[in-house]
Design an enzyme around this catalytic site. Sequence first.
Site, short mmCIF file in Angstrom:
data_model
loop_
_atom_site.label_atom_id
_atom_site.label_comp_id
_atom_site.label_asym_id
_atom_site.label_seq_id
_atom_site.Cartn_x
_atom_site.Cartn_y
_atom_site.Cartn_z
N ASP A 138 0.81 -1.22 0.00
CA ASP A 138 0.00 0.00 0.00
C ASP A 138 0.84 1.27 0.00
O ASP A 138 0.30 2.37 -0.09
CB ASP A 138 -0.99 0.01 1.17
CG ASP A 138 -0.34 -0.17 2.53
OD1 ASP A 138 0.78 -0.69 2.60
OD2 ASP A 138 -0.97 0.19 3.54
N HIS A 181 7.93 -0.38 13.07
CA HIS A 181 6.88 -1.16 12.42
C HIS A 181 7.31 -2.63 12.41
O HIS A 181 8.38 -2.97 12.94
CB HIS A 181 6.65 -0.63 11.01
CG HIS A 181 5.38 -1.12 10.36
ND1 HIS A 181 4.21 -1.31 11.05
CD2 HIS A 181 5.12 -1.46 9.06
CE1 HIS A 181 3.28 -1.74 10.21
NE2 HIS A 181 3.81 -1.84 9.01
#
Length: 303
Positions: free
Chosen positions: A65, A138
């Site tokens: 994405d 992350h």
Amino acid sequence: MLDICLLGTGGMMPLPYRWLTSMMARYNGQSILIDCGEGTQIAMKEKGWSPKPINVICFTHFHADHISGLPGMLLTMGNAERTEPLLLVGPKGLARVVSALRVIAPELPFEINCLELTENEQTISMDGFRIEAFKVNHNVICYGYSIVIDRIGRFQVEKAMALNIDRRYWSHLQKGETICTEEGTFTPEMVLGEARKGLRAVYCTDTRPTESIAAHARGADLFICEGMYGEPDKQAKAKENKHMTFYEAAELAKRADVQRLWLTHYSPSLNRPDEFLPAVKKIFPAAETCRDGKTIELIFEDS
């Protein structure tokens, strides 16, 4: 003047009303793109901005994405007869990922240069500004980015005249150049006042709150931060998936004393981000939810 546009505000998957993650900045005839999710070209077209003058594309990380729109973007640049080299910046492995994506965009009329980030913090110097990359937290290697425009002090005419500096050198000194003449060497510090406040825009997505974000966002004119979840009961999910809630982003903005906070990178299940804004504003009053195409023009304080 620094123009910022959030081209896409969605995470994970594009929606009919929300494109995937991408931000574009324009300064002094140059353009910077951060992330290039699916739909970035359409969002750019809707905004009326062109991909041709993009000097650099920075990637936070390599989830689809955030990078799946790159092959089409490169082809569009090529079809626009671009010949200038393009700089791509991203985590280690960037060259390999770009090479794989270019299987469907093999022939381009311009050179691509890949700069792979290997340190926790790295600075990329551009023409008139700099990009600061900083590692965040992350579930894959991920970076945030700051676009920083420094501003030198005002030219002090009285100092230049007192030093008998020829007027033909004034513009060079004002640009930060050192002048060597038979009369002596003149440096910018001799004729410039104290440095003035510049501009700082910070962008980070796909991360838990970190010290690096707070440090780089300190006093920023604009802090663009992911708010994957607005629902208060999604805190555990945010921790599990290494994302942030609206409220964590607001706490970061408050701690970093930024001018304004833009929330972005929404979960596909988050249909109406505005519903949660009143609670966010109790933490940080200058918080805003964003829709695709949201734009701001950042200007110097004493312009």
